[in-house]
Structure formats: C-alpha cells, structure tokens
Design a protein around this motif. Sequence first.
Motif, PDB file in Angstrom:
ATOM      1  N   SER A  39       0.827  -1.216   0.000  1.00 28.05           N
ATOM      2  CA  SER A  39       0.000   0.000   0.000  1.00 28.05           C
ATOM      3  C   SER A  39       0.855   1.258   0.000  1.00 28.05           C
ATOM      4  N   THR A  40       2.063   1.163   0.516  1.00 22.48           N
ATOM      5  CA  THR A  40       2.976   2.311   0.525  1.00 22.48           C
ATOM      6  C   THR A  40       3.796   2.396  -0.749  1.00 22.48           C
ATOM      7  N   LEU A  41       4.340   1.256  -1.193  1.00 24.06           N
ATOM      8  CA  LEU A  41       5.300   1.268  -2.298  1.00 24.06           C
ATOM      9  C   LEU A  41       4.658   1.125  -3.671  1.00 24.06           C
ATOM     10  N   ASN A  42       3.517   0.439  -3.752  1.00 29.26           N
ATOM     11  CA  ASN A  42       2.855   0.219  -5.044  1.00 29.26           C
ATOM     12  C   ASN A  42       3.790  -0.483  -6.031  1.00 29.26           C
ATOM     13  N   ALA A  43       4.459  -1.530  -5.550  1.00 29.14           N
ATOM     14  CA  ALA A  43       5.436  -2.237  -6.377  1.00 29.14           C
ATOM     15  C   ALA A  43       4.801  -3.287  -7.287  1.00 29.14           C
ATOM     16  N   PHE A  44       3.658  -3.854  -6.882  1.00 32.83           N
ATOM     17  CA  PHE A  44       2.987  -4.887  -7.669  1.00 32.83           C
ATOM     18  C   PHE A  44       1.825  -4.287  -8.455  1.00 32.83           C
ATOM     19  N   ILE A  45       1.581  -4.840  -9.629  1.00 34.15           N
ATOM     20  CA  ILE A  45       0.327  -4.596 -10.339  1.00 34.15           C
ATOM     21  C   ILE A  45      -0.670  -5.703 -10.020  1.00 34.15           C
ATOM     22  N   ASP A  46      -0.197  -6.945  -9.950  1.00 27.12           N
ATOM     23  CA  ASP A  46      -1.083  -8.074  -9.638  1.00 27.12           C
ATOM     24  C   ASP A  46      -0.334  -9.067  -8.765  1.00 27.12           C
ATOM     25  N   VAL A  47      -0.881  -9.340  -7.585  1.00 22.70           N
ATOM     26  CA  VAL A  47      -0.312 -10.343  -6.685  1.00 22.70           C
ATOM     27  C   VAL A  47      -1.088 -11.636  -6.878  1.00 22.70           C
ATOM     28  N   ARG A  48      -0.421 -12.702  -7.298  1.00 20.88           N
ATOM     29  CA  ARG A  48      -1.072 -13.984  -7.552  1.00 20.88           C
ATOM     30  C   ARG A  48      -0.864 -14.899  -6.354  1.00 20.88           C
ATOM     31  N   ARG A  49      -1.526 -14.558  -5.282  1.00 25.43           N
ATOM     32  CA  ARG A  49      -1.309 -15.187  -3.984  1.00 25.43           C
ATOM     33  C   ARG A  49      -1.636 -16.671  -3.991  1.00 25.43           C
ATOM     34  N   GLU A  50      -2.839 -17.030  -4.401  1.00 27.51           N
ATOM     35  CA  GLU A  50      -3.250 -18.430  -4.337  1.00 27.51           C
ATOM     36  C   GLU A  50      -2.431 -19.290  -5.290  1.00 27.51           C
ATOM     37  N   GLN A  51      -2.134 -18.745  -6.479  1.00 26.16           N
ATOM     38  CA  GLN A  51      -1.307 -19.496  -7.422  1.00 26.16           C
ATOM     39  C   GLN A  51       0.077 -19.751  -6.846  1.00 26.16           C
ATOM     40  N   ALA A  52       0.623 -18.749  -6.160  1.00 25.98           N
ATOM     41  CA  ALA A  52       1.957 -18.900  -5.589  1.00 25.98           C
ATOM     42  C   ALA A  52       1.963 -19.934  -4.463  1.00 25.98           C
ATOM     43  N   LEU A  53       0.946 -19.934  -3.618  1.00 22.63           N
ATOM     44  CA  LEU A  53       0.879 -20.905  -2.531  1.00 22.63           C
ATOM     45  C   LEU A  53       0.709 -22.330  -3.070  1.00 22.63           C
ATOM     46  N   THR A  54      -0.098 -22.469  -4.127  1.00 19.29           N
ATOM     47  CA  THR A  54      -0.278 -23.783  -4.753  1.00 19.29           C
ATOM     48  C   THR A  54       1.030 -24.265  -5.367  1.00 19.29           C
ATOM     49  N   LYS A  80       8.480  -7.739 -14.038  1.00 11.08           N
ATOM     50  CA  LYS A  80       7.918  -6.552 -14.687  1.00 11.08           C
ATOM     51  C   LYS A  80       6.750  -6.971 -15.573  1.00 11.08           C
ATOM     52  N   ASP A  81       5.677  -6.191 -15.551  1.00 18.32           N
ATOM     53  CA  ASP A  81       4.436  -6.611 -16.211  1.00 18.32           C
ATOM     54  C   ASP A  81       4.493  -6.438 -17.727  1.00 18.32           C
ATOM     55  N   MET A  82       5.540  -6.972 -18.322  1.00 19.07           N
ATOM     56  CA  MET A  82       5.697  -6.927 -19.777  1.00 19.07           C
ATOM     57  C   MET A  82       6.196  -8.263 -20.305  1.00 19.07           C
ATOM     58  N   PHE A  83       6.330  -9.242 -19.399  1.00 19.13           N
ATOM     59  CA  PHE A  83       6.734 -10.584 -19.796  1.00 19.13           C
ATOM     60  C   PHE A  83       5.472 -11.432 -19.855  1.00 19.13           C
ATOM     61  N   GLU A  88      -2.588 -15.279 -18.813  1.00 16.87           N
ATOM     62  CA  GLU A  88      -2.561 -14.345 -17.688  1.00 16.87           C
ATOM     63  C   GLU A  88      -2.503 -12.910 -18.209  1.00 16.87           C
ATOM     64  N   VAL A  89      -3.118 -11.989 -17.482  1.00 19.92           N
ATOM     65  CA  VAL A  89      -3.155 -10.594 -17.920  1.00 19.92           C
ATOM     66  C   VAL A  89      -1.771  -9.963 -17.848  1.00 19.92           C
ATOM     67  N   SER A  90      -1.390  -9.285 -18.925  1.00 21.41           N
ATOM     68  CA  SER A  90      -0.180  -8.467 -18.965  1.00 21.41           C
ATOM     69  C   SER A  90      -0.576  -7.090 -19.485  1.00 21.41           C
ATOM     70  N   THR A  91      -0.489  -6.080 -18.630  1.00 22.61           N
ATOM     71  CA  THR A  91      -0.948  -4.743 -19.012  1.00 22.61           C
ATOM     72  C   THR A  91       0.139  -3.890 -19.644  1.00 22.61           C
ATOM     73  N   CYS A  92       1.401  -4.266 -19.446  1.00 21.30           N
ATOM     74  CA  CYS A  92       2.535  -3.432 -19.879  1.00 21.30           C
ATOM     75  C   CYS A  92       2.443  -2.032 -19.270  1.00 21.30           C
ATOM     76  N   GLY A  93       1.827  -1.955 -18.084  1.00 19.00           N
ATOM     77  CA  GLY A  93       1.708  -0.687 -17.387  1.00 19.00           C
ATOM     78  C   GLY A  93       0.797   0.314 -18.067  1.00 19.00           C
ATOM     79  N   SER A  94      -0.121  -0.163 -18.907  1.00 17.67           N
ATOM     80  CA  SER A  94      -0.918   0.737 -19.749  1.00 17.67           C
ATOM     81  C   SER A  94      -2.413   0.547 -19.530  1.00 17.67           C
ATOM     82  N   ARG A  95      -3.173   1.538 -19.962  1.00 16.78           N
ATOM     83  CA  ARG A  95      -4.627   1.409 -20.031  1.00 16.78           C
ATOM     84  C   ARG A  95      -5.026   0.645 -21.280  1.00 16.78           C
TER      85      ARG A  95
END
Length: 470
Positions: A39-54, A80-83, A88-95
């Motif tokens: 919430s402070t750093l805004n480093a992630f665009i999408d955290v895939r929590r459940e996928q990572a735990l699985t 980085k959200d360009m790979f 899976e959604v890849s926004t490339c940091g764009s609208r």
Amino acid sequence: MTATCDLSLVEAAGALARGEITAGDLVVSCLDRVTARQSTLNAFIDVRREQALTAAARSNAERRRKRNPSRLSGIPLAHKDMFFRAGEVSTCGSRILTGHRPTVTATVLERLDAAGALDLGTLHMSEFALGPAGQNAHFGHCRNPHDPDRISGGSSSGPGAAVAAGMVFGALGSDTAGSIRLPAAICGVVGLKPTNGRLSLYGAMPLSASLDTVGVLARRVADCAWLFDAIAGPDNRDPGCTAVPHRPCAPSAIPGSLSGLRIGRPVDYYFDGLDDDVAEITGSALDTLSHLGAECVEVNIPEHEPIADAASIIITCEAAALHAEWLATRPEDYGVPVRERIEAGFGHSAPDYLRVLSDRGHRVRRIAEHVFGLCDVVVAPVLDIGVPTIAEVDVAGGPDSLRTISRLNRKTRTINYLGFPALAVPAGRDARGMPVAVQFIGRPYDESLLFRVAAAFEDARAFSGVPVSA
C-alpha cells in the motif's frame, strides 16, 4: 530476528537444500512483506497469492521426490508486467492493454519455470516502459523503499522496489536506455543489463527492437548471476538472440583478488557534473578496486554525446512505428508525457533513423577496440545526481522537473546503443541515506568478468541490497 524473505537468493536456496525451510515458508514470508508494504510502495500490479501458494506446495512435493532439484527450485520471484504468460493478464503498465491475455509465454519465464522458480505476480512499470522515474498515470507512482517520497526509478520500477523491500528474491526487468540499472541504483540493489541479444526477447513487450534487452535484478551479485545463468542461451524463436553458447557465470561470482585486471575510469562525460556525494562515493569505489589489486587507468570513450542522441532517435522512431495505430485510434488512453515522447519519433526523418542505425556497427567496433584495448572493465556512475523526490520529477513542475528527468539516464543510454553489458552495484549512501551505485561495463559477452569484479567489490565494501523492511 531476520525474516525469511530478507535472506539473499543464494542463502534462501541453501536453506531449502538443507531442509531448514520450505518453499511454502518463503512464499508466505514474501507475501507477508507484500501485505505490509504494497500500500505504501505500489510495487505490484497483480499479486497472484493463491497461485503462488499452490506452486509452493507443488515445489515442496517435487523436492521430496528429487535428489538434486534445481538451485532455483522454490524461490519466489516476480517480474515486470511486460513478460507474457499465456492466459494471464499483462498490461505493460498501460490502459490500452487492460485485460490483455497473451497466447504465448516469454522464453525467459519458461526457463525460470523449468528451473523451479515460483512466480508471485506482475510488477509495476512505467507505461509501455517509457519513463526513467517510475511514474505511471494509470497505476500510480511506484515509491522508493528507502524513502516513499522519492522515486523508485524506471521503467523497471516494480522490480527495483520489490527486490529492495524483500517482497521477492529477484525479478526480471528490461533495459532500453537504463531501465534496469536506474531502479537498481536508486533502490539499492544489483541490476544486470546483459550484452544486446544475450537473452531472448520472445514473449516480451517490444519498445525498440534495436536496443531492447532483458535483464535481472536481485539483492546480491551472486543472486543476479544465478538468475542470469538460468535464462541465458540461444532461442530460435527470437531471431535477434545470438547463438553464442552460454557458460555459467555463477561460479565466478565469488569475492577474490582483482590483481592483473585493468579498471577504466572515463576521463569525461561519465564523470562530468556529478553531485558531490555521487563524486565522492564513486571515487571511493575506484579506490576500493585499487586496494583489491586492480590497476585503474584513464580511458576516453569517444562520441558519447552523438551516441546518446543516436540512441534517442532509434528509441523514439521504433516506438512510434510500434504505437502508430493506437496513437491514431486511442490517443486519449496514453499518459500525456508518454504519448508526447512516442510522438517525437514522427519528427525524425527516415534518413536520420537509417543513418544512426547504419553507423552503429562501425561505432561499436571502433569504441570496443579503443576502450577495451586499454582496460578490462569500465567503472562509471549510474546517475550523476542523488535520488529525486517524486515531486521533483512531476512534469507539471515545468522546466526544472524536465531537466531533472533528462538527467536520470544520461549515464546509461549510451551503453544501450553500444550493446555492452553493464552491471549496476550499490556503492554507498549519500548524506540523505539514499543509495548511490556504480556500473561495471564490459566487453560484449563478458558478463562473467563483470560478476567477478562486482562480487569482489561488494564483499570489500560490505554494502549490498539489504532489504528495506520498514
């Protein structure tokens, strides 16, 4: 007590191998850090929590079955959200690419998957990888873990901040004019821009086909070497990926004497106009290398201003060609500074573009022979200024802000045009407590020597990317 996510990648892998922790422990620790600091750093665009735990549970099971699992098995990363990852959604940091689900997976992600690494999600980036500060009109600004009022650097903003904050052990980024080295330097971690063509670009968002490079960020030099080894090598799906066989770098990434090596200090440009703290820390870095046995010699890297201009022409022209259709049909969906930067490419003539592109090979050979005939590795600052505040690079701030932004990649984009490998390494902190870094620049395909020099330097300086957890 040190949190599990604050270990280095190599330390975490060792603890996994000894059975002291599990992949699940690593993922939970990293996710807890994400919860605490996102919430402070805004480093992630999408955290895939459940996928990572699985995936962690699956990794634990596989480790029990295998006698010699990969050394990256069970290590949490994010990128980085360009790979692209198929489905899976890849926004490339764009609208413009909101909800975009590619049908292919990037080669570098496939190779990390094959090595057993885990993927926690997608990381913040400047819109379409255009912007050295880490600002984004659509996703908000990414912030520096050392001081949230200051920039994270861009365009690999999320990788720099997430690795520095202990959210992940490493990350993929891209570097077209400094976009790995800048956030690495600004956030106080290690960042590698390899030789152009060394890593596959297949399945990665293009910006400038002539200058784009994939690279890695991690907290320690050896961590970076491990990640590089896992993804390097030819790829017939990327015609620009060289067929040079990859020899592992990680065994060379150990501290030791630098006796017999010649370290080049550029006599101008790279050391011009440095802030006092940057100049002092960079000078001290050169002293450290001398104490390690290296011989420091002065070198002249010619044509740096024309090369910087040529790099800008290539990037803007190639970006304009890639974005021409969207610029015509959806101009309002770009952030204004990004749209203006791309549109600048239409102001260059085809002869101008072809001239700087055709001159490139001759310049690269001439400079490589001249510079690396005198030394083995060049050392230079990454930035000539301290880390700016977010307010200082706000384009609404007028000419002063634009001048600050223009200074961010003055010391990096020439290396992209030349295609040389460069490794950004923390060198100290300025009077405000912010990181200052140097970059080690080498001959094409000699990343292993950069790792060797940087590891010795890192060990001697005892300043590395310690996670900023608070």
